[in-house]
Design an enzyme around this catalytic site. Structure first.
Site, short mmCIF file in Angstrom:
data_model
loop_
_atom_site.label_atom_id
_atom_site.label_comp_id
_atom_site.label_asym_id
_atom_site.label_seq_id
_atom_site.Cartn_x
_atom_site.Cartn_y
_atom_site.Cartn_z
CG LEU A 1 17.72 16.95 7.68
CD1 LEU A 1 17.52 18.21 6.86
CD2 LEU A 1 16.93 17.03 8.98
CD GLU B 1 29.26 23.71 -1.43
OE1 GLU B 1 30.05 23.84 -2.36
OE2 GLU B 1 28.26 24.45 -1.30
MO1 MOS Z 1 27.32 25.90 -4.54
S1 MOS Z 1 29.09 26.29 -5.54
O1 MOS Z 1 27.54 26.95 -3.23
O2 MOS Z 1 26.05 26.26 -5.57
#
Ligand code: MOS
Length: 741
Positions: free
Chosen positions: A633, A708
């Site tokens: 994005l 992540e």
């Molecule tokens: Mo993250 S550990 O899903 O804030």
């Protein structure tokens, strides 16, 4: 002005507020008559409070009250009342509930005074006698007590076995097995946890809280104190880092609200940096990976067992081994995840929970197998590339991991690598090149959004999500502005307010998809209304046209067939005689479509280290990470996200560790001076590549989320590089120089 913002490197819309100090955080809301709470922490890890005497402290002028388990108000009694959206199964911790001590530095009293210094001083006058009991804080002593934990609702169960992994392993031509150890880690966001609870006449509460989930915390407070949601508003417009530590309500929230209600006065409770080591953490984990392969490197058996800690009161689990069932093609797989209870606070999700540890072990083991086989580690990955998700024999919604390997390797110069350990040198520096794979889930949750477009062409969109530094404010503003064809300066996005439409806590890399879908949907509803108004404008160029025949851009609604035929948004509003258009939606994931596919983001990480051959000092001189994360994005915020993950991955590999003093059952790190994280001097070249990935299944925007994936695999790539440089396998994180020498 062109108003196509999606995919553009827009600066953070909240950037100047943050760097100028205009952005306010939970402990910065100064309200009249504010009182200050200071938390007293337990000195023992397990036992009971035999006696607590606060009388000297209470006599100090300006000390308002000292709350302990003896005088705290009687509140809700069921575990459910103390539970929350992200709570694992068990009995959530209740501050000041009784005399029992469950973990070191547990809050045992709250001193409330006219000022913080007085509260802190008064806390030193409180005398506590404990009846200690022996504590257990060493995981390796608890092997016999390991058990399969109750599942957490938000985490898929550990995939069941396929084939016969033990038999296949025993028969495999090449076998490799090893144990990997990862330490306790604490999130340590820059902003410590804090709550300013403002009690208002009539009993309403406005709560400024540091959290990743305002509605999660609102519900928690309502349940415990028996309040209605109309009476409790939780605000958290800016969060100074979360990394998962703010997914659940932290104890200062309860304490501040309780004190404010009892004293009928606004109360602020901030935790000290030291107290930040007394709650959730990434769990200390022991893993064993066994790989069996044919002489050509084809995987024939994979066994991945995980043993991790949890508290005595909740069963925390995270997906550590899960990925081993899907990342590589293998017919015989067995996974296991067991926990044992320690006298610590319950672990809590920390950036890429589970995958950070799981991919560290799996990807180091793959590297070790490559050396057993004498093949290039990247070749071994390609040899075992999974075209389908074997867990359920589902196709991937999209998977450009092969392209990540290719582009990452090319940029890094992987082809020039000499496979022999200790073969690459520069003076007294041993050079090592290592690589690893990353994988994470793509999810979309249910969320709402509202939008208000006013006749001046200004659009306000909102949803009760958070921006923990990830760029949520910015990307949502981009989506809204583009969908309605408005200049981005005319659009504001609101979040971090429990009174906004429903949203889950920000986490799991699902916010861009989840809130993005809701923002897009609500803006599309506004479009429809706007379009109808535009058609009613006298001599409208759009009369008779369908919505699919127009484009919203540059503040206009124009025919796709001829951009000179248009109605401006301002004219549509004016002629329609409306002062505003308001819409609200709830966007659900299309589960029927999505569930037919495995939905994952991937990465290929390449790392170069230089190790001083005499001193063992390790420097990470280069990292290249190629990420397949669906549609990007905003390349600028996206790059920052992944770069942050890589920097953290360097910390995971080489620096981070919460050290448990087993004598006291207490973490001895108290501050950022001895809880090591990478600083500028530790960081050299970092390259982030976004591999193009088109995905029309994951969600309406085709985004996979980047919160992540950036950290996953980084520690393994570095550990593998350290082996390549030195010929030494360190299977216990962090890899510090004492372990190398
Ligand atoms: Mo993250 S550990 O899903 O804030």
């Amino acid at each position: 002005m062109p108003t196509n913002y999606i995919g553009k490197p827009i600066n953070r819309v909240d950037g100047s507020a943050k760097v100028t100090g205009a952005a306010r955080y939970a402990a910065e809301y100064n309200v009249p008559n504010l009182a200050y709470g200071y938390v007293v922490s337990s000195a023992i890890a397990r036992g009971r409070i035999a006696r607590i005497d606060a009388s000297d402290a209470l006599r100090l002028p300006g000390v308002l009250q000292i709350f302990t388990h003896e005088n705290a108000p009687r509140l809700a009694q069921s575990d459910e009342s103390y539970s929350d959206e992200l709570a694992p199964p068990g009995s959530p911790f209740r501050p000041l509930h009784d005399a029992e001590i469950k973990f070191s530095a547990q809050p045992i009293a709250l001193v409330v005074a006219d000022n913080l210094e007085l509260a802190r001083y008064a806390a030193t006058l409180i005398r506590v006698d404990y009846e200690s009991e022996p504590h257990a804080t060493d995981l390796k002593d608890k092997r016999e007590k390991a058990y399969i934990p109750k599942p957490r609702t938000i985490i898929p169960p550990v995939p069941g076995p396929r084939g016969d992994a033990e038999k296949a392993y025993a028969k495999a031509a090449v076998q490799f097995a090893a144990e990997y150890v990862s330490p306790f880690e604490h999130h340590n966001p820059m902003e410590p946890f804090a709550t300013t609870a403002v009690w208002e006449a009539g009993g309403k509460m406005t709560i400024y809280d540091k959290t990743q989930g305002v509605q999660n915390n609102q519900e928690y407070i309502c349940n415990i104190f028996g309040l209605s949601k109309d009476d409790v508003r939780v605000l958290s417009p800016f969060v100074g880092g979360g990394f998962g530590s703010g997914l659940r309500p932290q104890y200062q929230l309860f304490l501040a609200v309780m004190a404010a209600r009892e004293l009928k006065r606004p109360v602020r409770v901030s935790l000290t940096r030291q107290q930040m080591f007394a709650f959730g953490h990434r769990p200390h984990t022991l893993q064993r990976v066994s790989l069996g392969a044919a002489p050509d490197g084809a995987l024939e058996a994979l066994i991945h067992t995980v043993f991790a800690e949890t508290s005595r009161f909740e069963d925390y689990t995270e997906p550590v081994a899960h990925w081993s069932a899907m990342l590589y093609r293998c017919e015989n797989v067995r996974l296991e995840h067991k926990v044992a209870q320690l006298d610590v606070n319950t672990p809590i999700d920390m950036r890429a929970p589970g995958a950070t540890w799981g991919l560290y072990a799996l990807e180091c083991a793959m590297d070790e197998l490559a050396y057993e086989l004498g093949v290039d580690p990247l070749e071994l990955r390609l040899k075992n590339y999974a075209e389908v998700d074997q867990r359920q024999n589902r196709p991937f919604s999209s998977k450009e991991l092969r392209e990540c390997y290719r582009q990452g390797a090319e940029k890094f110069g992987w082809a020039r690598r000499n496979h022999e350990p200790r073969s690459m040198k520069e003076g007294d520096q041993l050079i090592g090149w290592g690589m690893a794979t990353g994988v994470w889930d793509v999810n979309q949750m249910t969320a709402g959004a509202k939008a208000v477009l006013t006749a001046d062409g200004k659009l306000k969109v909102g949803s009760a999500t958070a921006d923990i530094g990830t760029g949520t404010y910015t990307i949502m503003t981009q989506i809204a502005a583009e969908t309605l064809g408005l200049p981005i300066e005319n659009v504001t996005f609101e979040l971090g307010d429990s009174s906004l439409p429903q949203a889950p806590a920000e986490g799991g890399s699902f916010t861009a998809a989840t809130i993005g879908a809701a923002v897009k949907a609500v803006c599309e509803k506004v479009r429809e209304k706007l379009f109808k108004l535009a058609q009613k404008v006298e001599k409208s160029a759009l009369a008779g046209a369908g919505l699919e025949e127009v484009v919203f851009s540059d503040g206009r609604i124009a025919l796709s067939s001829g951009a000179s035929r248009f109605v401006t948004i301002a004219d549509a509003m004016r002629h329609g005689g409306v002062s505003s258009i308001e819409e609200e939606v709830v966007a659900d994931p299309d589960e029927r479509k999505q569930s037919k596919y495995a939905r994952n983001s991937h990465s290929a990480v390449f790392a170069e280290v230089k190790v001083d051959q005499d001193l063992g000092v390790i420097r990470v001189t280069r990292v290249v990470s190629a990420v397949a994360g669906g549609r990007i994005l905003n390349p600028k915020t996206a790059r920052s996200q992944v770069m942050g993950g890589i920097v953290w991955g360097i910390g995971v590999a080489l620096e981070e560790e919460s050290v448990m003093d087993q004598n006291f059952g207490r973490f001895i790190n108290h501050n950022l001076a001895e809880y090591h994280v990478p600083v500028n001097a530790d960081i050299q070249e970092i390259d982030v590549i976004f591999v193009e990935e088109d995905d029309s299944i994951v969600n309406p925007l085709g985004v996979k989320g980047l919160g992540e994936i950036g950290i996953i695999g980084v520690a393994a790539a570095i550990a593998n590089a350290v082996f390549h440089a030195t010929g030494k396998r360190i299977r216990k994180l962090p890899i510090t120089l004492d372990k190398l020498l």
